[in-house]
Design a protein around this motif. Sequence first.
Motif, mmCIF file in Angstrom:
data_model
loop_
_atom_site.group_PDB
_atom_site.id
_atom_site.type_symbol
_atom_site.label_atom_id
_atom_site.label_comp_id
_atom_site.label_asym_id
_atom_site.label_seq_id
_atom_site.Cartn_x
_atom_site.Cartn_y
_atom_site.Cartn_z
ATOM 1 N N GLU A 60 1.290 4.485 6.523
ATOM 2 C CA GLU A 60 0.687 3.724 5.426
ATOM 3 C C GLU A 60 -0.718 4.233 5.163
ATOM 4 O O GLU A 60 -1.478 4.487 6.101
ATOM 5 N N THR A 61 -1.079 4.365 3.903
ATOM 6 C CA THR A 61 -2.426 4.823 3.551
ATOM 7 C C THR A 61 -3.354 3.634 3.401
ATOM 8 O O THR A 61 -2.914 2.480 3.283
ATOM 9 N N SER A 62 -4.632 3.899 3.357
ATOM 10 C CA SER A 62 -5.610 2.835 3.171
ATOM 11 C C SER A 62 -6.041 2.718 1.713
ATOM 12 O O SER A 62 -6.929 1.946 1.386
ATOM 13 N N GLU A 63 -5.432 3.498 0.840
ATOM 14 C CA GLU A 63 -5.768 3.459 -0.593
ATOM 15 C C GLU A 63 -4.615 2.942 -1.397
ATOM 16 O O GLU A 63 -3.496 3.227 -1.179
ATOM 17 N N MET A 85 0.834 -1.193 0.000
ATOM 18 C CA MET A 85 0.000 0.000 0.000
ATOM 19 C C MET A 85 0.872 1.247 0.000
ATOM 20 O O MET A 85 1.940 1.240 0.602
ATOM 21 N N ARG A 118 4.365 11.335 -1.098
ATOM 22 C CA ARG A 118 3.756 10.011 -1.264
ATOM 23 C C ARG A 118 4.798 9.063 -1.854
ATOM 24 O O ARG A 118 5.498 9.415 -2.801
ATOM 25 N N ASP A 149 5.296 2.608 -0.946
ATOM 26 C CA ASP A 149 4.982 1.810 0.241
ATOM 27 C C ASP A 149 5.862 2.268 1.408
ATOM 28 O O ASP A 149 6.795 3.052 1.220
ATOM 29 N N ALA A 205 2.353 4.945 0.962
ATOM 30 C CA ALA A 205 2.672 5.525 2.264
ATOM 31 C C ALA A 205 2.925 7.013 2.115
ATOM 32 O O ALA A 205 3.363 7.476 1.057
#
Length: 95
Positions: free
Chosen positions: A92-95, A1, A57, A60, A3
């Motif tokens: 960490e992002t959820s997308e 994912m 961004r 990961d 990050a």
Amino acid sequence: MPALWIAHVTVTDAEAYAKYAELAGPAIAKHGGHFIARAGRFVQLEGKERPRNVVARFPDVDTAVACYHSTEYQEALSHARDASERELMVVETSE
């Protein structure tokens, strides 16, 4: 994912910090990072306010952490250590 690299910064020596910024950008890009927010308008709702906030961004978490520990970024960071007060985290992002 993906990050996010999130930095909250108070610059104390603008000249030295400029050298950090000059070197940090290419180091971040080399590791697949790109800036999505850099020193823009913000509203502090809680916690300690820092006048400079940066979000990059990365593909990961591991890549973001590897960037931080890279030779290129550590060289950049050597210019920021005595030129700023900062907090840096990778989330960490959820997308």
